[in-house]
Design a protein around this motif. Sequence first.
Motif, PDB file in Angstrom:
ATOM      1  N   ASP A   1      48.189  24.337 -67.301  1.00  8.36           N
ATOM      2  CA  ASP A   1      47.660  25.449 -67.747  1.00  8.36           C
ATOM      3  C   ASP A   1      46.670  25.664 -68.346  1.00  8.36           C
ATOM      4  O   ASP A   1      45.841  26.186 -68.379  1.00  8.36           O
TER       5      ASP A   1
ATOM      6  N   PRO B   1      53.232   8.716 -78.220  1.00  8.76           N
ATOM      7  CA  PRO B   1      53.264   9.527 -79.399  1.00  8.76           C
ATOM      8  C   PRO B   1      55.080  10.284 -78.752  1.00  8.76           C
ATOM      9  O   PRO B   1      54.220  10.603 -77.290  1.00  8.76           O
TER      10      PRO B   1
ATOM     11  N   THR C   1      53.543  21.374 -76.932  1.00  6.46           N
ATOM     12  CA  THR C   1      52.203  21.798 -76.747  1.00  6.46           C
ATOM     13  C   THR C   1      51.598  22.166 -76.147  1.00  6.46           C
ATOM     14  O   THR C   1      51.206  21.154 -75.232  1.00  6.46           O
TER      15      THR C   1
ATOM     16  N   THR D   1      58.437  18.057 -72.963  1.00  3.60           N
ATOM     17  CA  THR D   1      59.053  18.418 -72.129  1.00  3.60           C
ATOM     18  C   THR D   1      58.643  17.443 -71.309  1.00  3.60           C
ATOM     19  O   THR D   1      58.413  18.144 -70.120  1.00  3.60           O
ATOM     20  N   ASP D   2      57.326  16.980 -71.408  1.00 10.19           N
ATOM     21  CA  ASP D   2      56.490  16.305 -69.932  1.00 10.19           C
ATOM     22  C   ASP D   2      57.675  15.120 -69.873  1.00 10.19           C
ATOM     23  O   ASP D   2      58.515  14.021 -68.830  1.00 10.19           O
TER      24      ASP D   2
ATOM     25  N   LYS E   1      47.502  31.559 -62.078  1.00  8.11           N
ATOM     26  CA  LYS E   1      47.846  30.774 -61.683  1.00  8.11           C
ATOM     27  C   LYS E   1      48.560  31.182 -59.814  1.00  8.11           C
ATOM     28  O   LYS E   1      49.801  31.897 -59.945  1.00  8.11           O
TER      29      LYS E   1
END
Length: 297
Positions: A130, A35, A117, A40-41, A191
């Motif tokens: 994150d 999917p 997302t 972005t990954d 972070k």
Amino acid sequence: MLNPHPGLPEFEYIKPASLAEASQFLAQHVGDARPLLGGTDTFVRMRDGFWTDKFLVDVKGLPGMTDLSFDQVKGLRVGAAVPMNRMLRLPDVALYYPLLAEAAESVASYQLRSRATVVGNICNASPAGDTIGSCILYDGVLEVHGVDGLRDEPLVGFFKGPGKTILKAGDIVLAVKLPVPPVSNVGHYIKLGRNKLSDLSIVGVSILAYPDKKVASGFHFRVALASVAPIPLELKNLTEVLASGKITPELLDVAAQAAMDACNPIDDVRGSARYRKYMVRNLVRRGLENIWLKLGQ
Ligand SMILES: Cc1cc2nc3c(=O)[nH]c(=O)nc-3n(C[C@H](O)[C@H](O)[C@H](O)COP(=O)(O)OP(=O)(O)OC[C@H]3O[C@@H](n4cnc5c(N)ncnc54)[C@H](O)[C@@H]3O)c2cc1C
């Protein structure tokens, strides 16, 4: 020789007309299809040669994917295709889920968050994701469509290793749902990255806390860590430590040390295991103090 500017490999872009069609297509092309949300990954992994899927199944247009809603009974529902920036613009997110808002704001840059997302962050299953810790601490549940229809999957038990989840062939996550949060909850995400922007965490610390008259300290704390184990890690022992008695600087020290002892990170390009362990102790300590102030104590 290493190509410094690799291009994307060829793939077919699939735009299914229904959830049933999408699940069936994915189930029939196991290992060759995945999917696609913000990509972005996905596009980075494909460009770098780690993923070689022949088909990308764009699920963004399927029913319910772009819905974003909050109500006082059901809580928050973030459709899988809702970009982080859009989620962050919903005032209820900052008001009721401050930890999720802070964690999402720490992801890369504004530009990237207009595509990325929360569901993609979760399904990518990186221990460094994150937003995952906050979704776990708010008791998040994924709404999943598979070849056998709809079901809910709690985030507890969802992660099986880096990049690995319990999702089966044909499964598509439609949304992440966070129940109505505890009254007066406060949160903090810290972070530690190699730079201020666009880097994955060396260590990520999510802390959620709220008043709880049932325990000796008067407060319920939950802590989750990123980038220190093969999967995102909730430290249940810290909840016990921080419930056990009056909150004092000494008790915060004990909790921070317990966090350091509980994690088992690895060495990688972003930091050594030893550095990570010490940073866990320091950042958990700093985070707890920040939370204590936010609780008005
Ligand atoms: C420059 C850069 C900086 C980044 N910085 C950060 C950072 O600071 N912090 C951080 O956590 N991440 C970071 N990332 C990683 C990435 O942006 C996030 O993980 C992002 O949330 C992924 O969302 P996406 O919508 O783009 O997912 P996609 O790339 O579309 O998908 C990610 C994975 O989830 C699967 N998937 C997608 N949709 C579904 C679905 N509906 N059901 C089941 N599986 C699905 C895909 O097949 C893929 O395996 C960065 C990436 C880049 C390129």
